[in-house]
Design an enzyme around this catalytic site. Structure first.
Site, PDB file in Angstrom:
ATOM      1  N   ASP A  19       2.094   3.737  -4.468  1.00 56.96           N
ATOM      2  CA  ASP A  19       2.988   4.862  -5.149  1.00 56.96           C
ATOM      3  C   ASP A  19       3.066   5.797  -5.380  1.00 56.96           C
ATOM      4  O   ASP A  19       3.725   6.472  -6.458  1.00 56.96           O
ATOM      5  CB  ASP A  19       3.958   4.228  -6.094  1.00 56.96           C
ATOM      6  CG  ASP A  19       4.418   2.291  -5.498  1.00 56.96           C
ATOM      7  OD1 ASP A  19       3.776   1.893  -4.214  1.00 56.96           O
ATOM      8  OD2 ASP A  19       5.144   1.308  -5.721  1.00 56.96           O
ATOM      9  N   ASP A  57       6.223   2.054  -2.097  1.00 56.74           N
ATOM     10  CA  ASP A  57       7.913   1.136  -2.871  1.00 56.74           C
ATOM     11  C   ASP A  57       8.991   1.355  -1.959  1.00 56.74           C
ATOM     12  O   ASP A  57       9.375   2.362  -1.003  1.00 56.74           O
ATOM     13  CB  ASP A  57       7.945   1.913  -4.174  1.00 56.74           C
ATOM     14  CG  ASP A  57       8.709   0.334  -5.186  1.00 56.74           C
ATOM     15  OD1 ASP A  57       8.473  -0.643  -5.252  1.00 56.74           O
ATOM     16  OD2 ASP A  57       9.811   0.995  -6.438  1.00 56.74           O
ATOM     17  N   HIS A  59      12.754   0.346  -1.010  1.00 61.30           N
ATOM     18  CA  HIS A  59      13.692  -0.770  -1.392  1.00 61.30           C
ATOM     19  C   HIS A  59      14.890  -0.310  -0.502  1.00 61.30           C
ATOM     20  O   HIS A  59      15.050   0.155  -0.613  1.00 61.30           O
ATOM     21  CB  HIS A  59      13.859  -0.940  -3.149  1.00 61.30           C
ATOM     22  CG  HIS A  59      12.775  -1.246  -3.538  1.00 61.30           C
ATOM     23  ND1 HIS A  59      11.984  -2.237  -4.308  1.00 61.30           N
ATOM     24  CD2 HIS A  59      12.683  -0.617  -4.711  1.00 61.30           C
ATOM     25  CE1 HIS A  59      11.477  -2.498  -4.711  1.00 61.30           C
ATOM     26  NE2 HIS A  59      11.407  -1.261  -5.700  1.00 61.30           N
ATOM     27  N   HIS A  63      19.548  -3.281  -4.067  1.00 65.17           N
ATOM     28  CA  HIS A  63      18.138  -3.922  -3.969  1.00 65.17           C
ATOM     29  C   HIS A  63      17.746  -4.924  -5.516  1.00 65.17           C
ATOM     30  O   HIS A  63      19.231  -4.151  -6.755  1.00 65.17           O
ATOM     31  CB  HIS A  63      17.004  -3.451  -4.664  1.00 65.17           C
ATOM     32  CG  HIS A  63      15.436  -4.236  -4.893  1.00 65.17           C
ATOM     33  ND1 HIS A  63      15.076  -4.175  -5.768  1.00 65.17           N
ATOM     34  CD2 HIS A  63      14.656  -5.024  -3.554  1.00 65.17           C
ATOM     35  CE1 HIS A  63      13.572  -5.132  -5.313  1.00 65.17           C
ATOM     36  NE2 HIS A  63      14.026  -5.766  -4.339  1.00 65.17           N
ATOM     37  N   HIS A  92      15.437   3.468  -6.645  1.00 64.25           N
ATOM     38  CA  HIS A  92      15.017   4.540  -6.257  1.00 64.25           C
ATOM     39  C   HIS A  92      14.010   3.819  -5.191  1.00 64.25           C
ATOM     40  O   HIS A  92      14.135   2.739  -4.688  1.00 64.25           O
ATOM     41  CB  HIS A  92      13.485   4.757  -7.958  1.00 64.25           C
ATOM     42  CG  HIS A  92      13.185   3.273  -7.168  1.00 64.25           C
ATOM     43  ND1 HIS A  92      13.898   1.852  -9.065  1.00 64.25           N
ATOM     44  CD2 HIS A  92      11.873   2.547  -7.075  1.00 64.25           C
ATOM     45  CE1 HIS A  92      13.076   1.313  -8.348  1.00 64.25           C
ATOM     46  NE2 HIS A  92      12.027   1.075  -7.454  1.00 64.25           N
ATOM     47  N   LYS A 117       6.187  -2.392   0.192  1.00 67.59           N
ATOM     48  CA  LYS A 117       7.054  -3.768  -0.405  1.00 67.59           C
ATOM     49  C   LYS A 117       8.072  -3.475  -1.345  1.00 67.59           C
ATOM     50  O   LYS A 117       8.945  -2.117  -1.413  1.00 67.59           O
ATOM     51  CB  LYS A 117       5.462  -3.692  -1.195  1.00 67.59           C
ATOM     52  CG  LYS A 117       5.667  -2.212  -2.469  1.00 67.59           C
ATOM     53  CD  LYS A 117       3.940  -2.539  -3.008  1.00 67.59           C
ATOM     54  CE  LYS A 117       4.566  -1.511  -4.285  1.00 67.59           C
ATOM     55  NZ  LYS A 117       5.596  -1.824  -5.262  1.00 67.59           N
ATOM     56  N   CYS A 162       3.389  -0.631 -11.313  1.00 72.29           N
ATOM     57  CA  CYS A 162       2.355  -0.974  -9.749  1.00 72.29           C
ATOM     58  C   CYS A 162       1.312  -0.401 -10.196  1.00 72.29           C
ATOM     59  O   CYS A 162       0.393  -1.847  -9.324  1.00 72.29           O
ATOM     60  CB  CYS A 162       2.985   0.114  -9.147  1.00 72.29           C
ATOM     61  SG  CYS A 162       5.151  -1.110  -8.394  1.00 72.29           S
TER      62      CYS A 162
END
Ligand code: VGL
Ligand code: ZN
Length: 216
Positions: A19, A57, A59, A63, A92, A117, A162
């Site tokens: 990330d 990351d 989203h 989310h 984010h 993810k 993470c």
């Protein structure tokens, strides 16, 4: 204790860079303190690894991990989701936005895979392996096993979320797992770093420094 430069790298080692995205870097919506401090050590490390995997990351808008999705909630408060307690974050890494891009200052043209993810609206995923419901897999363990990797080295953002969860799932999947401390930075919200460090050592994840891999 491991000595400097004592981890000789092998063909069956893989580096997972977690990330390193603009929203976690200075100026981003969930900036990790000194987040850009990971870039130079990660670039040095990546040069030494033949095999590198990145996580991202990723989203959708709205989310479940965003405070803005829960009326009356502020970032860094907690809430209960169907799978358990969830920290609520500022919006984010929204799919397709500049904040979700992996930093162009990373110099890893030989990276072999980018694992996205956190793309299921109702489930967070700190780990590159397994979503926060602890049931939904990203497929990463199967990929790494099929490629024959034995040792997993983790670095990136953020140490206590993470990176830690990715390392914990790597060790649970049977890989010998290392977290490279100086190539990671923490958010450290409400004691999260100390908690993560306890979980990591209890699970058998080894913390090491870049110097133990690169020497000097
Ligand atoms: C992360 C909080 C929310 C991380 C991702 O990359 O550590 N932290 N989403
Ligand atoms: Zn996230």
């Amino acid at each position: 204790m491991t000595e400097q430069g004592s981890i000789g790298l092998k063909e069956t080692d893989v580096l997972i860079v977690v990330d390193v995205q603009y929203d976690f870097l200075p100026g981003g919506s969930l900036a990790v303190p000194d987040g850009d401090g990971v870039i130079a050590p990660i670039n040095r490390l990546a040069h030494a690894f033949r095999h590198v995997v990145l996580t991202q990351d990723w989203h959708p808008q709205g989310h479940a991990s965003f405070a803005s999705s829960h009326e009356g909630k502020q970032p860094f408060e907690m809430t209960e989701l169907h799978y358990g307690t969830q920290v609520l974050w500022p919006d984010h890494c929204i799919q397709g936005t500049p904040g979700a891009e992996i930093s162009r200052d990373l110099n890893i043209p030989h990276a072999q895979l980018v694992v996205r993810k956190g793309y299921n609206t109702g489930i967070d995923s700190y780990s590159g392996f397994m979503e926060a419901d602890r049931k939904t897999s990203t497929g990463l363990a199967g990929y790494l096993k099929e490629r024959g990797f034995k040792r997993v080295f983790c670095a990136g953002l953020a140490t206590d979320f993470c990176v830690a969860w990715t390392a914990l799932d790597a060790v649970a999947a049977g890989f010998e797992t290392y977290l490279i401390e100086d190539a990671s930075r923490a958010i450290d919200a409400n004691g999260s770093l100390e908690r993560a460090q306890n979980d990591l050592s209890a699970a058998g994840v080894r913390t090491i420094s870049s110097a133990q891999i690169l020497g000097g």
